[in-house]
Design a protein around this motif. Structure first.
Motif, PDB file in Angstrom:
ATOM      1  N   SER C  68       0.874  -1.170   0.000  1.00  0.00           N
ATOM      2  CA  SER C  68       0.000   0.000   0.000  1.00  0.00           C
ATOM      3  C   SER C  68       0.907   1.215   0.000  1.00  0.00           C
ATOM      4  O   SER C  68       2.094   1.114   0.313  1.00  0.00           O
ATOM      5  CB  SER C  68      -0.876  -0.002   1.253  1.00  0.00           C
ATOM      6  OG  SER C  68      -0.071   0.211   2.399  1.00  0.00           O
ATOM      7  N   PRO C  69       0.385   2.369  -0.355  1.00  0.00           N
ATOM      8  CA  PRO C  69       1.233   3.571  -0.340  1.00  0.00           C
ATOM      9  C   PRO C  69       1.898   3.786   1.024  1.00  0.00           C
ATOM     10  O   PRO C  69       3.095   4.094   1.095  1.00  0.00           O
ATOM     11  CB  PRO C  69       0.237   4.701  -0.666  1.00  0.00           C
ATOM     12  CG  PRO C  69      -0.830   4.041  -1.487  1.00  0.00           C
ATOM     13  CD  PRO C  69      -0.978   2.657  -0.893  1.00  0.00           C
ATOM     14  N   VAL C  72       4.809   1.091   1.639  1.00  0.00           N
ATOM     15  CA  VAL C  72       6.071   1.369   0.937  1.00  0.00           C
ATOM     16  C   VAL C  72       6.802   2.525   1.624  1.00  0.00           C
ATOM     17  O   VAL C  72       8.025   2.487   1.802  1.00  0.00           O
ATOM     18  CB  VAL C  72       5.819   1.682  -0.556  1.00  0.00           C
ATOM     19  CG1 VAL C  72       7.127   2.044  -1.254  1.00  0.00           C
ATOM     20  CG2 VAL C  72       5.150   0.505  -1.256  1.00  0.00           C
ATOM     21  N   PHE C 308      -1.113   8.213   4.837  1.00  0.00           N
ATOM     22  CA  PHE C 308      -1.716   7.110   4.077  1.00  0.00           C
ATOM     23  C   PHE C 308      -1.490   7.246   2.577  1.00  0.00           C
ATOM     24  O   PHE C 308      -1.561   6.257   1.857  1.00  0.00           O
ATOM     25  CB  PHE C 308      -3.212   6.983   4.418  1.00  0.00           C
ATOM     26  CG  PHE C 308      -3.410   6.156   5.653  1.00  0.00           C
ATOM     27  CD1 PHE C 308      -3.266   6.714   6.911  1.00  0.00           C
ATOM     28  CD2 PHE C 308      -3.680   4.804   5.567  1.00  0.00           C
ATOM     29  CE1 PHE C 308      -3.403   5.943   8.061  1.00  0.00           C
ATOM     30  CE2 PHE C 308      -3.824   4.026   6.699  1.00  0.00           C
ATOM     31  CZ  PHE C 308      -3.696   4.598   7.951  1.00  0.00           C
ATOM     32  N   LEU C 309      -1.216   8.441   2.085  1.00  0.00           N
ATOM     33  CA  LEU C 309      -0.944   8.604   0.659  1.00  0.00           C
ATOM     34  C   LEU C 309       0.518   8.324   0.310  1.00  0.00           C
ATOM     35  O   LEU C 309       0.850   8.188  -0.860  1.00  0.00           O
ATOM     36  CB  LEU C 309      -1.333  10.014   0.182  1.00  0.00           C
ATOM     37  CG  LEU C 309      -2.756  10.160  -0.359  1.00  0.00           C
ATOM     38  CD1 LEU C 309      -3.790   9.763   0.665  1.00  0.00           C
ATOM     39  CD2 LEU C 309      -3.022  11.560  -0.865  1.00  0.00           C
ATOM     40  N   ALA C 311       4.052   8.260  -0.970  1.00  0.00           N
ATOM     41  CA  ALA C 311       4.767   9.076  -1.955  1.00  0.00           C
ATOM     42  C   ALA C 311       3.840  10.047  -2.677  1.00  0.00           C
ATOM     43  O   ALA C 311       4.287  11.076  -3.183  1.00  0.00           O
ATOM     44  CB  ALA C 311       5.482   8.183  -2.968  1.00  0.00           C
ATOM     45  N   ALA C 312       2.546   9.748  -2.726  1.00  0.00           N
ATOM     46  CA  ALA C 312       1.590  10.633  -3.410  1.00  0.00           C
ATOM     47  C   ALA C 312       1.194  11.833  -2.555  1.00  0.00           C
ATOM     48  O   ALA C 312       0.468  12.708  -3.022  1.00  0.00           O
ATOM     49  CB  ALA C 312       0.340   9.846  -3.812  1.00  0.00           C
ATOM     50  N   ARG C 315       1.349  15.735  -3.666  1.00  0.00           N
ATOM     51  CA  ARG C 315       0.284  16.429  -4.398  1.00  0.00           C
ATOM     52  C   ARG C 315      -0.806  16.919  -3.445  1.00  0.00           C
ATOM     53  O   ARG C 315      -1.332  18.016  -3.601  1.00  0.00           O
ATOM     54  CB  ARG C 315      -0.328  15.536  -5.471  1.00  0.00           C
ATOM     55  CG  ARG C 315      -1.374  16.258  -6.331  1.00  0.00           C
ATOM     56  CD  ARG C 315      -1.896  15.394  -7.481  1.00  0.00           C
ATOM     57  NE  ARG C 315      -2.153  14.072  -7.019  1.00  0.00           N
ATOM     58  CZ  ARG C 315      -1.422  13.008  -7.340  1.00  0.00           C
ATOM     59  NH1 ARG C 315      -0.418  13.105  -8.168  1.00  0.00           N
ATOM     60  NH2 ARG C 315      -1.708  11.835  -6.840  1.00  0.00           N
ATOM     61  N   ALA C 318       0.444  19.971  -1.850  1.00  0.00           N
ATOM     62  CA  ALA C 318       0.362  21.084  -2.804  1.00  0.00           C
ATOM     63  C   ALA C 318      -1.069  21.597  -2.921  1.00  0.00           C
ATOM     64  O   ALA C 318      -1.304  22.806  -2.958  1.00  0.00           O
ATOM     65  CB  ALA C 318       0.883  20.634  -4.176  1.00  0.00           C
ATOM     66  N   GLU C 319      -2.036  20.694  -2.949  1.00  0.00           N
ATOM     67  CA  GLU C 319      -3.431  21.130  -3.058  1.00  0.00           C
ATOM     68  C   GLU C 319      -3.870  21.887  -1.808  1.00  0.00           C
ATOM     69  O   GLU C 319      -4.712  22.785  -1.873  1.00  0.00           O
ATOM     70  CB  GLU C 319      -4.354  19.936  -3.328  1.00  0.00           C
ATOM     71  CG  GLU C 319      -4.168  19.364  -4.733  1.00  0.00           C
ATOM     72  CD  GLU C 319      -5.119  18.221  -5.068  1.00  0.00           C
ATOM     73  OE1 GLU C 319      -4.929  17.594  -6.121  1.00  0.00           O
ATOM     74  OE2 GLU C 319      -6.043  17.953  -4.274  1.00  0.00           O
ATOM     75  N   ARG C 351       8.988  17.018   3.178  1.00  0.00           N
ATOM     76  CA  ARG C 351       9.335  16.728   1.786  1.00  0.00           C
ATOM     77  C   ARG C 351       8.308  17.341   0.826  1.00  0.00           C
ATOM     78  O   ARG C 351       8.673  17.983  -0.164  1.00  0.00           O
ATOM     79  CB  ARG C 351       9.401  15.201   1.622  1.00  0.00           C
ATOM     80  CG  ARG C 351       9.947  14.703   0.288  1.00  0.00           C
ATOM     81  CD  ARG C 351      10.161  13.178   0.387  1.00  0.00           C
ATOM     82  NE  ARG C 351      10.486  12.532  -0.852  1.00  0.00           N
ATOM     83  CZ  ARG C 351      11.728  12.313  -1.323  1.00  0.00           C
ATOM     84  NH1 ARG C 351      12.766  12.736  -0.626  1.00  0.00           N
ATOM     85  NH2 ARG C 351      11.927  11.690  -2.459  1.00  0.00           N
TER      86      ARG C 351
END
Lengths: 390, 390, 390
Positions: C68-69, C72, C308-309, C311-312, C315, C318-319, C351
């Motif tokens: 899962s994100p 990892v 929970f996201l 590496a994603a 974004r 940023a949002e 990060r």
């Protein structure tokens, strides 16, 4: 599979590490939600109309539907398969395309998708489309089928099954499905919306609703939420993997009533071991990812929208990788009619996954083996598991 | 047009191919939804309040509204137009700005926007703002006008038109609009929400609602959904292009009742050939793009939010390019009061489009000519078509 | 603080200007919404279950929740803190982790977060978790506490306070909170949804609802919207900073009833000077940013989802920087149980902020000092202000 007549990483080679790129170029896909291609030639008006999911042409007469994200992507990726330069003009594309008969076009395009298993929805205007067998012949590989619950139930009514017998006849129908049927689909989103009472109807409830349906006469069209909830619960009780139309579709839909969060009462009530697949999901894909993370049986895809977003689909594919465990997402094209869509879905998905995972691998967020494992699950293993494709 | 006193691609030159960049630098825009600039000088408190769409100051007293995405972008892009370095301090910016009178400031900023047609909404606090003629004088080019339906109807009530005559008087009003009026706008989202019964009211319905409005006395404020639905249907029946406030606005709004999906019943019922423009749309811009794809008459923009998101607006602009055919999107700044907003909207839109389309061209997803064609449609041709600006 | 045993900008050094990167490496955080770590060792099943917010395991038995994100990212960032290579295998990670006792593990992981103030929610299964004091001992720095309104009210009922006395007893409870309590939290989203009548109940309303709660008997569970609205209004009247669970949580939740827009009637009614903090917010973080922009008292974070996201998360971060003034956002991990979550939240936030702000600085959209100022506000100053942490 024959080598693809394109490189899905052209122009982004430096963004996708070779180990990730090669794996994504080579993996054979299970397209877990797809329709047949047209089995007759189209004229240009029909072709342009087919470029729009909404079934009417939303642009003014002097503007071509090629002037859309999907239209540009077809010129980019499909033109070379027809012997043209990438991004050949719309006119050149149409001319080249017109020189193929329907079968040769399908062989050329569908056959380049790198899909070895087609899980075909046969429930909608099936008579102008290739059969699952024809699709597999054009595309290579094998086909299996998904039965549409609303069509099945309407068929019983059309064949004269009375209100008193409908519930039992539907159960018998589900028990007697042929071996090539690996799952069921509901288009409740189109018929009554997903914001209905999802509690399981009794046979008496079914009888009352069916009587009303009979009274309407004519060709029956199932919109009664009681009958639809009944059909869905029966499919789950038979342990049929269940596909649910979510989100983006044509204008018949009320999009906010196709938000997957309306399914929560059903998901809480349903058996946790019968897979539920949320289809398309855009623009509710984050909600779908949440449900896939929270509920044992929930899976999802972002098919259809990947094609229609064209070059922008890489962000959608990235967003679909946000929350759900990798065991909970599947690949689909949701191609319908135009064989361009069968191959484009595959190309854009491979490219988008390469850009998403490639960035993480380049930055050291993921190992190459992590990327390959996630690709294998989403490209095929999850579909093989949920539909028991052995 | 005079050359712009800035380069919208400074710092991102290597990301935007020259053919795309030059085209975006040069194209004259139609700003299809904009208000006048202030025609008097502000003090600093008034200036900072104007930096917040919500009309009150949401930050604690010791923090400046410059510390917001919009505030930084004004320092980045407008400071050089006032003779300062990019990103000059808030204090330096305020000092330099204060040395201009309102007219010189407007000439300097609005006149740098590269807009040649201003489609001006005159319906809100019009008396402290420049008129459309003044705006066109400051900004260059010409102006046309949008009439606000709620204001028009309230004006009839104020002028003593009785409940029995209101429907017919409103129709006469619409038929007699002056030539400079090219469309109508509804702020139903602010008055009653968009989640109302959109069926077309009869004149009897209008009479009953109007009687209630008269009984309230005082300056009338139109919030009755029957009267608003009436006004909207009448405007469409007159073939007036219709703007609809969607999404992001000030705190008077209930944002979820400004979701464009609430308009589906109206869109199904409305004549398909009368353009409907969904304004702003953030954070429902994906829903707006879906509607623009599904319904012949629907168009949309992401104005207002482009300014308020500042440097982050390039992702919004990219998301607006996801689904809709290019013939269905328009440019707007939705600038109100501060002339910074008239020019910043233009800069951020050009920059965001360059980054979005530039990436696709660099990667080979789009041809340069595709990018130029899409820019021309969104920058001006679509607006010229829907408002018949010949 | 000890230097971190990792570089949060490894692999992205060229994307984040040194002045921004160094500042983000060094800043000490206030984690304004966090829970204790487990104070006993787990077996592998318990560990994997804890990797899923939904509290059950949503993946099939043969697949690990490491896939899962979040999984990892734990292998990426926490493995080196346990003496392994980044992205060591799940098996190696589990083996190394098992060699630590609960306290050493907490010291190693929580102690590397670079957090100097822990604002701890003690309201949920507090007995298997470290106390705020234990958390501060493991992590360094100090702790303060948030009281959960529903728990407080249930405690009164359990202790036998009658329906007639409940309102007054609750007010007395709020007035007598110990000094370490700096705010209150409501989990209305889990109990009745946020789409309730938010008008302030009278003491008579409270009496009637409390009588029903008493009649139910057993351990009371507060789900009555009247009692919850009462508790919230009383907390605001006491000027207690109020945290509200929004969006992403476990499957007990109906996600669409946790949309922050349901709070608008409460926000309009509430005193503008008592801070309200919207927690988590995903996937409604754009709506939260809108509310933070429109309402004086509203703040928000994107905690929980950042972890929970994986590496994603860059974004999402940023949002979250799109619309709200920088004074209106806070940092949180919402770590619960696994000490990996306390440190990972910090790493991913630093990060993600570096990637977001670094891009703007590289492109000339922001000055380095703008980036440092925004970081300071979100990392700690806003939390110090709203909770009066002096």
């Amino acid at each position: 599979m024959a080598p693809h007549p394109y490189d899905v990483f052209a122009g982004v080679e430096d963004l996708v590490p070779a180990g990730v790129a090669d794996h994504l170029r080579a993996v054979d896909l299970v397209d877990h939600h797809v329709h047949g291609h047209y089995n007759a030639a189209l004229d240009r008006r029909e072709f342009e109309d087919a470029l729009n999911e909404g079934s009417t042409n939303p642009v003014p007469p002097h503007i071509s539907m090629f002037e859309s994200p999907l239209g540009v992507s077809i010129r980019r990726w499909c033109a070379p398969m027809l012997g043209l330069e990438p991004l050949a003009s719309a006119e050149a594309y149409w001319e080249a395309r017109s020189s193929f008969d329907a079968w040769s076009l399908a062989r050329t395009l569908v056959g380049s998708a790198g899909v070895d298993t087609w899980v075909v929805d046969t429930g909608f205007v099936g008579d102008v489309l290739a059969t699952p067998q024809q699709l597999a012949a054009a595309g290579g590989g094998r086909s299996v089928e998904i039965v549409r619950l609303e069509t099945l139930l309407e068929g019983l009514v059309t064949r004269g099954v009375g209100a008193d017998e409908l519930a039992e006849a539907f159960r018998a129908e589900l028990r007697g499905l042929p071996a090539e049927v690996v799952g069921a689909k509901t288009v409740a989103a189109y018929r009554c919306g997903l914001d209905i009472d999802w509690s399981r109807p009794t046979d008496d409830d079914v009888r009352a609703s069916a009587a009303r349906l009979h009274d309407e006469g004519g060709k029956p069209r199932l919109t009664d939420p009681v009958l639809i909830a009944f059909a869905v619960h029966e499919a789950l009780a038979c342990e049929l993997p269940l596909q649910v139309h979510i989100g983006f579709g044509d204008r018949d839909l009320e999009l906010d009533r196709a938000d997957p969060l309306h399914l929560v009462p059903l998901l809480r009530d349903a058996p946790g071991h019968v897979p539920v697949m949320l289809l398309h999901c855009y623009p509710y894909h984050r909600q779908a990812g949440y449900l896939a993370q929270a509920f044992d049986q929930v899976h999802f895809d972002v098919g259809l929208a990947v094609n229609f977003l064209g070059a922008a689909s890489s962000r959608l594919i990235a967003e679909a990788m946000e929350l759900a465990p990798f065991a909970k997402q599947l690949y689909s094209s949701d191609a319908f009619g135009l064989p361009e869509l069968h191959v484009l879905g595959s190309i854009l998905w491979r490219r988008g996954m390469g850009l998403t995972l490639g960035e993480w691998v380049r930055r050291g967020d993921w190992a190459e083996s992590d990327a390959r494992d996630a690709v294998d699950l989403i490209a095929r293993s999850n579909a093989e598991r949920v539909y028991r494709l052995t």
